[in-house]
Design an enzyme around this catalytic site. Sequence first.
Site, PDB file in Angstrom:
ATOM      1  CB  SER A  22      -0.935  -0.069   1.198  1.00  0.00           C
ATOM      2  OG  SER A  22      -2.085   0.655   0.926  1.00  0.00           O
ATOM      3  CE  LYS A  54       0.030   5.282  -1.920  1.00  0.00           C
ATOM      4  NZ  LYS A  54      -0.966   4.693  -2.733  1.00  0.00           N
ATOM      5  CD1 TRP A  71      -7.952   3.028  -1.890  1.00  0.00           C
ATOM      6  CD2 TRP A  71      -9.743   4.057  -2.723  1.00  0.00           C
ATOM      7  NE1 TRP A  71      -7.898   4.331  -1.481  1.00  0.00           N
ATOM      8  CE2 TRP A  71      -8.989   4.994  -1.985  1.00  0.00           C
ATOM      9  CE3 TRP A  71     -10.919   4.495  -3.343  1.00  0.00           C
ATOM     10  CZ2 TRP A  71      -9.363   6.333  -1.842  1.00  0.00           C
ATOM     11  CZ3 TRP A  71     -11.293   5.838  -3.207  1.00  0.00           C
ATOM     12  CH2 TRP A  71     -10.520   6.731  -2.466  1.00  0.00           C
ATOM     13  CG  HIS A  89      -5.724  -2.605   0.499  1.00  0.00           C
ATOM     14  ND1 HIS A  89      -4.878  -2.388  -0.569  1.00  0.00           N
ATOM     15  CD2 HIS A  89      -5.267  -1.804   1.496  1.00  0.00           C
ATOM     16  CE1 HIS A  89      -3.971  -1.485  -0.236  1.00  0.00           C
ATOM     17  NE2 HIS A  89      -4.183  -1.119   1.012  1.00  0.00           N
TER      18      HIS A  89
END
Length: 425
Positions: free
Chosen positions: A263, A267, A354, A404
């Site tokens: 998540s 990044k 998402w 997720h």
Amino acid sequence: MKNFTLLLLFSFLMLGYANAQRENVNYEESKIPEYKLPDVLTRFNGRKVKSEKVWLKKQRPEILELFANEVYGKVPGELGISEIKVWESSDNALNGLAHRKQLSLFFNKNEHHLEVNVLMYLPKDKENVPVFVGYNFTGNHTVINDPAIRLTESWVNNNPSIGIINNQVTEQSRASDEDSWPVEEIIKAGYGLVTIYYGDIDPDKNDFSDGIHPFFYHENQLNPKHNEWGSVAAWAWGLSKVMDYLEQEPLVDAKKVAVLGHSRLGKAALWAGANDPRFAMVISNESGCGGAALSRRKIGETVRIINTSFPHWFCDNFLKYNDNEDKLPVDQHMLLALIAPRPLYVASADGDKWADPGGEFLAAKYASAVYEFLGVEGLPAKEMPEVNQPVMGTIGYHIRSGKHDLTLYDWQQYIKFADKHYRGK
Ligand code: GTR
């Protein structure tokens, strides 16, 4: 007091705004606007990249520079580790299966001091082992049920359900994230795990007075400049500092360090991997917007939404692209291409719309152009694979069923991927 009430009111309004944004989110492929991605092998002056040298010496640095200036922000200076202190180790971890080591990296500059705790589990009686390095969300003590792990004293986001109140953890949160960290499987497969709490580098809140950012401020400066680092870039920087340490650690094979993150931490892992070629392998688990997902698709989380909910993650220049993704000089396939020709794994989850699984897959697919240009296999799939059907070239990809999360299934693929690239299995 008045200021405080105003601040509270403002926070509520912002929260309401962020939630409203989530409700108006597009999840339909058919509603994706037409878009044109910048071609990763076309120079910004319009010429095609025709040689490896031009890729390495011109195109790659130009892309990297654009991501630094427009998306994540530049690191404003140099700073090395001031001191390394190993404060605990044991050969009897995991019922005698593993060697555990806990240490601190200290960063000092003028009146600024930061202590970053590193937790490692390594296969016992071995030297030079390949490792996975990744941040955890709530403290090293949350990754496994091991009473020897020190509770973090750093600021942590509140989570009363696991006893995190007043931004401090308690014993109740020990092992609370153990499902994301299958330490025993990792060790049994012959790999080590190195983990760090991301808030040790920069607490995850819109406040630039704490963490690593103030180390580089000039007099009276309170915030990074427009093209200077947000939190994601700070976390990425921290991963490189951990790499500095690993290069001096004989138990670890510094040539086989895979950087991994889930998540927001995915990044950070991607940005770390793009900047620091010492990471031999890069793994993005559901990193989504500002990670592996293409921004121009505007499906699921968008640039505006992420900049609104998390104004501190990216540099201020990134705000220019709210509802204006087509003006971005880059898109996220180019971030992935910066990792070439090193092995890169991008993972999505079916229930994680998402993060835009389609956009994560396409970014991996378009990054392949650079891998192939450099003479290695890219992603061995032209279309999105079926759920739970991983594909593994030099780029790997899977879309897992479920929500997720970072799961055992994800880890099993990363271990296979590492076996393939490190051990030719
Ligand atoms: C979400 C955010 C995502 C992702 C995620 C996480 O709220 O919108 O971009 O980073 O948080 O880090 O768990």
